[in-house]
Design a protein around this motif. Structure first.
Motif, mmCIF file in Angstrom:
data_model
loop_
_atom_site.group_PDB
_atom_site.id
_atom_site.type_symbol
_atom_site.label_atom_id
_atom_site.label_comp_id
_atom_site.label_asym_id
_atom_site.label_seq_id
_atom_site.Cartn_x
_atom_site.Cartn_y
_atom_site.Cartn_z
ATOM 1 N N ALA A 107 8.659 -9.238 -15.742
ATOM 2 C CA ALA A 107 7.827 -10.061 -16.617
ATOM 3 C C ALA A 107 6.379 -9.800 -16.276
ATOM 4 C CB ALA A 107 8.171 -11.535 -16.449
ATOM 5 N N TYR A 108 5.524 -10.091 -17.252
ATOM 6 C CA TYR A 108 4.099 -9.874 -17.018
ATOM 7 C C TYR A 108 3.541 -10.889 -16.027
ATOM 8 C CZ TYR A 108 -0.872 -9.632 -17.439
ATOM 9 O OH TYR A 108 -2.201 -9.526 -17.110
ATOM 10 N N HIS A 109 2.602 -10.447 -15.216
ATOM 11 C CA HIS A 109 1.920 -11.297 -14.234
ATOM 12 C C HIS A 109 0.613 -10.584 -13.950
ATOM 13 C CE1 HIS A 109 0.989 -13.112 -10.316
ATOM 14 N NE2 HIS A 109 1.946 -13.989 -10.500
ATOM 15 N N PRO A 110 -0.480 -11.291 -13.777
ATOM 16 C CA PRO A 110 -1.758 -10.568 -13.617
ATOM 17 C C PRO A 110 -1.878 -9.775 -12.313
ATOM 18 C CG PRO A 110 -2.081 -12.962 -13.438
ATOM 19 C CD PRO A 110 -0.678 -12.748 -13.918
ATOM 20 N N LEU A 111 -1.004 -10.034 -11.324
ATOM 21 C CA LEU A 111 -1.130 -9.345 -10.039
ATOM 22 C C LEU A 111 0.078 -8.450 -9.764
ATOM 23 C CD1 LEU A 111 -2.294 -12.434 -7.943
ATOM 24 C CD2 LEU A 111 -3.752 -10.674 -8.970
ATOM 25 N N ALA A 112 -0.136 -7.462 -8.898
ATOM 26 C CA ALA A 112 0.930 -6.539 -8.493
ATOM 27 C C ALA A 112 1.726 -7.194 -7.360
ATOM 28 C CB ALA A 112 0.331 -5.211 -8.042
ATOM 29 N N LEU A 113 2.894 -7.714 -7.674
ATOM 30 C CA LEU A 113 3.670 -8.483 -6.688
ATOM 31 C C LEU A 113 4.688 -7.608 -5.959
ATOM 32 C CD1 LEU A 113 4.331 -11.780 -8.671
ATOM 33 C CD2 LEU A 113 2.451 -11.216 -7.140
ATOM 34 N N PRO A 114 5.179 -8.089 -4.802
ATOM 35 C CA PRO A 114 6.140 -7.324 -4.004
ATOM 36 C C PRO A 114 7.488 -7.094 -4.695
ATOM 37 C CG PRO A 114 5.180 -9.120 -2.703
ATOM 38 C CD PRO A 114 4.760 -9.335 -4.125
ATOM 39 N N LEU A 115 8.246 -6.192 -4.096
ATOM 40 C CA LEU A 115 9.573 -5.842 -4.605
ATOM 41 C C LEU A 115 10.683 -6.652 -3.951
ATOM 42 C CD1 LEU A 115 9.051 -1.978 -4.525
ATOM 43 C CD2 LEU A 115 9.271 -3.387 -6.596
ATOM 44 N N ALA A 116 10.338 -7.568 -3.049
ATOM 45 C CA ALA A 116 11.356 -8.243 -2.247
ATOM 46 C C ALA A 116 12.386 -8.979 -3.110
ATOM 47 C CB ALA A 116 10.687 -9.221 -1.270
ATOM 48 N N VAL A 117 11.904 -9.811 -4.026
ATOM 49 C CA VAL A 117 12.849 -10.605 -4.808
ATOM 50 C C VAL A 117 13.680 -9.745 -5.751
ATOM 51 C CG1 VAL A 117 13.056 -12.449 -6.523
ATOM 52 C CG2 VAL A 117 11.657 -12.797 -4.477
ATOM 53 N N PRO A 118 13.060 -8.834 -6.538
ATOM 54 C CA PRO A 118 13.929 -8.014 -7.388
ATOM 55 C C PRO A 118 14.967 -7.219 -6.580
ATOM 56 C CG PRO A 118 11.624 -7.273 -7.495
ATOM 57 C CD PRO A 118 11.638 -8.607 -6.824
ATOM 58 N N ARG B 208 0.823 -1.215 0.000
ATOM 59 C CA ARG B 208 0.000 0.000 0.000
ATOM 60 C C ARG B 208 0.853 1.260 0.000
ATOM 61 N NH1 ARG B 208 -4.187 -2.934 3.317
ATOM 62 N NH2 ARG B 208 -2.880 -2.571 5.111
ATOM 63 N N ASN B 209 1.935 1.216 0.803
ATOM 64 C CA ASN B 209 2.732 2.414 1.007
ATOM 65 C C ASN B 209 4.188 2.076 0.704
ATOM 66 O OD1 ASN B 209 4.531 4.212 2.482
ATOM 67 N ND2 ASN B 209 2.661 5.113 3.349
ATOM 68 N N LEU B 210 4.716 2.668 -0.367
ATOM 69 C CA LEU B 210 6.054 2.290 -0.826
ATOM 70 C C LEU B 210 7.121 2.587 0.219
ATOM 71 C CD1 LEU B 210 7.841 1.161 -3.067
ATOM 72 C CD2 LEU B 210 7.847 3.414 -4.145
ATOM 73 N N HIS C 15 2.802 3.544 -9.725
ATOM 74 C CA HIS C 15 1.432 3.494 -9.201
ATOM 75 C C HIS C 15 1.345 2.623 -7.956
ATOM 76 C CE1 HIS C 15 0.219 5.460 -12.869
ATOM 77 N NE2 HIS C 15 0.700 4.479 -13.606
ATOM 78 N N TYR C 16 2.404 2.607 -7.162
ATOM 79 C CA TYR C 16 2.461 1.694 -6.012
ATOM 80 C C TYR C 16 1.265 1.913 -5.087
ATOM 81 C CZ TYR C 16 4.874 -1.426 -2.769
ATOM 82 O OH TYR C 16 5.236 -2.495 -1.972
ATOM 83 N N GLY C 17 0.580 0.831 -4.785
ATOM 84 C CA GLY C 17 -0.574 0.914 -3.885
ATOM 85 C C GLY C 17 -1.863 1.269 -4.602
ATOM 86 N N ASP C 18 -1.765 1.615 -5.881
ATOM 87 C CA ASP C 18 -2.954 1.964 -6.676
ATOM 88 C C ASP C 18 -3.165 0.836 -7.690
ATOM 89 O OD1 ASP C 18 -4.774 2.878 -8.521
ATOM 90 O OD2 ASP C 18 -3.689 4.741 -8.987
ATOM 91 N N LYS C 19 -3.898 -0.184 -7.266
ATOM 92 C CA LYS C 19 -4.029 -1.404 -8.074
ATOM 93 C C LYS C 19 -4.627 -1.116 -9.443
ATOM 94 C CE LYS C 19 -3.609 -5.371 -5.208
ATOM 95 N NZ LYS C 19 -3.855 -5.200 -3.763
ATOM 96 N N HIS C 20 -5.614 -0.239 -9.478
ATOM 97 C CA HIS C 20 -6.292 0.027 -10.742
ATOM 98 C C HIS C 20 -5.306 0.554 -11.791
ATOM 99 C CE1 HIS C 20 -9.515 0.955 -13.491
ATOM 100 N NE2 HIS C 20 -9.059 2.193 -13.596
ATOM 101 N N SER C 21 -4.541 1.580 -11.421
ATOM 102 C CA SER C 21 -3.581 2.163 -12.368
ATOM 103 C C SER C 21 -2.468 1.167 -12.687
ATOM 104 C CB SER C 21 -2.975 3.438 -11.787
ATOM 105 O OG SER C 21 -3.994 4.346 -11.461
#
Lengths: 338, 338, 338
Positions: B178-189, B119-121, B258-264
């Motif tokens: 890579a493309y993925h249908p969901l907004a995933l965390p930044l932990a691994v990158p 939600r909050n970067l 657009h972190y935390g803004d799923k729609h955008s």
């Protein structure tokens, strides 16, 4: 046999190998070896529900000094996709093509449970799902129940009959269909009759019309009976079947006439609610005729409480023997060998 | 380093320490030590789903002679409240302020997984939840993936590259969105680029506009690259990025614009469904260029089956190496030390 | 006492036996014995949620060199039927009459959790469900909380007070009812007052009208107090109760006036939302008066954060002591004995 790599099907083993496994399981029951599998890991992957298998395999590894971990579908994992070639843009975030080799890679052996789909009899008889997953595994592998087999249950049942001195060559074994509200897999009946045939017993499959076991199952059991000195027949005549029986092994299964067609299966099975194993069944049988079942069992549906709680019933012994025979398999697979 | 107390972030360790951990993990892979952690307990607390971590940590402890127990949210526990200062008159009956120290108190070390809120970067970049929970723990602690880090995965990836003789100083490492249908965390990158930078590699982050990694992540990686002899750059030019690459490490992550803004985020990411790693990507790359991914991975969404099932892919080896490196961390933490 | 076969109720043991168990648990806390229960298995059956018990029993077995497995209702098992004599044609596919002996059969001992139904006070006071299930078990058995008892918690609480040098004969122990939105079981209050009475303390039960503990519970505690040199009284007067107290042990429980009648219980309890243990409560008490609770606890509902996070609170020590005392019970049951 110095080492077992796969425990897929009891029919893969010779009498000598099975005797050695049973002797080993008796030895481990009497003389614990809590260092035999020190530091060894058993990976357990359940694609279907489990209680006995889940508990007994963990207990087996602990008793031998190793350990196990469990992955099962109700866990908070990522959803497991099984369909080949799919574009994974739905709910499931992981495919069995990665999950299975990864889970296997953490263990010295993998236990795998994958039930029948219950839609296509040919596919289930070929054990297509289990075989497909097994191809992904390079470690030793144990079948913890597949579409058409359940070798751990069968070996436990064999030990249970040995423990009770149930005759081998002259022993009469009745596998009886029983009523159950759901259309269940063929794994246990198929594994059970081949086990009894391999034990050299005279096997009778008792079932109403429409619940005949498939030819491929009956023929395999008959070939084993020939090799091991037993016999296999099928009937819907209860008193004939139970006459002189040493064991009645109850189990429900799907109608093979209507396999994959739940509606027709239910219409047929609901005509046979009276197939609940009860004391009167045993009147023509041997006084000491035993009642066996792999569990879980629905009380007063598959079998009456009078039978299940009475002296004939050996269902808890069967379940407990799962542990001792699995310890023998694991010991032969990962430890000092047979 | 005679002992590790916290394994929060690979960047907390020197080259010598990491070399020692990798050497130890190689030794334990080849020479089992099933008595090293005899009677030791690892507490595992998962606040988010897991498969590899769940399995590999349990296997790690068993292989060293100890054991682990697991608490995860899908279990029949009492509901875990995380909000500070709350009046607990709702569904949750237990607060992490008690649960975490209690769970930790049963173990010699605690493994903790707590994903990003997404939600909050700023909060996620500061790893606020993990750090808050870590403050409640007085035993040794292992980060099993937090909002912005995943040191066990990174150490396993490092070992995987060493095992494959992927060059260090001249090695070119591409982290590709890579493309993925969901907004995933930044932990691994985030963890991955700092790992590759610490390994002294030339790191390129390949991503479409709007998926830039945050400055704080890039700057940390650049500082590490400077210290360890590598480099870090970012581009949206695929052929430039892959030219001469030894490794393409694929991963999806949230839009940082657009972190935390799923729609955008979804509007933007859905323009990039073609970011599915496939064989043509590798044409300008080294013939032997490897494909890495931390798993789980969505087939034919993040990466094509041709790549994933082909000879480039080392994803199962990465997963398996989780076990060997974690054994080294646990051995250094609870056992004879490094 | 050379061996314990059942750990159902602290009241079954003599002072000497409890002293021996506490001494053993202190010894195991200081001097690990990671081979004492080598190859031994503890079966854990939870019919209700758990966190501390689940974690601490697994940790206990690992620390002694054995292992445990867990069966709990949220697992993908087959649904557990508990009603006697039922025709099982519904959802549940397995009855506890098979499940309990089978699960027990895989272990050297069984731990069993079965909460109160909360419908019928007489049945719950008689611990009818736990006793019914216990009859199915032939292995050693540990009560992991039943309708009316929680001996592991009580022994841990006893050790916690010993560790803190809280006086025995002159010690004043207050069990205080506290507000909670749900009608909770009587197990902990009943077990707690008898434990404090057996420790020889002066016990006061502080509760609003309608939450009196049942006569059978109070009388049992009074008889134990007489035998062990303590006393037991009940009041709704807070300042009187806390005057000179060494311990305030908070716990919510059902209204015994309206037992099984949730509507009337809620009407009554909702008048007592001010029964949230807070710092002003302790003004007339000893400066060092401790705050105890078995956990999980609802913050700012049962107890204020000021108390729970302050120096009075020993709740994490209580939880951790679960492990050490359970290790002593297991050691006395399955190992070298007391």
């Amino acid at each position: 046999m110095s080492e077992i790599k796969r425990f897929d099907d009891l029919a893969d083993f010779s009498t000598e190998e099975i005797s050695a496994l049973l002797a080993l399981s008796n030895r481990l029951e009497r003389h614990p070896e809590p260092e035999a599998l020190k530091g060894k890991v058993l990976s357990l992957l359940f694609l279907n529900p489990s209680l006995r298998t889940l508990a007994s395999f963990q207990a087996s590894m602990t008793r031998l000094g190793g350990g196990a971990f469990v992955i099962s579908p109700e866990m908070s994992i990522h959803g497991l996709e099984t369909r080949p070639g799919i574009v994974m843009d739905g709910a499931a975030a992981e495919h069995v093509r990665e999950a299975v080799p990864v889970i296997a890679s953490y263990g010295d052996a993998l236990g795998l449970r994958a039930f029948a789909e219950g839609r296509n009899l040919t596919e289930d008889l070929e054990d297509r799902e289990y075989r497909g997953l097994a191809e992904l595994v390079s470690t030793p592998l144990i079948n913890m129940e597949s579409a058409i087999n359940h070798p751990c249950q069968s070996l436990a049942d064999w030990k249970t009959m040995d423990d009770l001195d149930i005759p081998v060559s002259a022993g009469k074994f009745v596998l009886s269909w029983a009523y159950h509200p759901l259309a269940l897999p063929l794994a246990v009946p198929a594994a059970t009759i081949q086990m009894a045939a391999m034990r050299g017993m005279d096997v009778t499959v008792l079932r109403p019309g429409g619940f005949e076991l498939p030819d491929v199952v009956m023929n395999k059991a008959r070939r084993l009976a020939e090799r091991f000195g037993g016999s296999v027949q099928e009937t819907d005549n209860r008193s004939e079947a139970l006459d002189g029986a040493h064991v009645v092994y109850a189990k429900s299964w799907s109608s093979t006439r209507h396999y994959g067609d739940k509606h027709s299966d239910y219409q047929l099975r609901n005509q046979h609610e009276d197939w609940c194993v009860d004391e009167p069944w045993f009147q023509p049988a041997e006084t000491n005729c035993r009642f066996m079942h792999c569990l879980p069992v629905r009380r007063n549906v598959v079998v009456s409480e009078a039978v299940l709680d009475g002296p004939r019933s050996v269902v808890v012994a069967e379940a407990r023997n799962r542990m001792w025979v699995q310890m023998a398999v694991l010991y032969a697979m990962l430890g000092p060998g047979l």
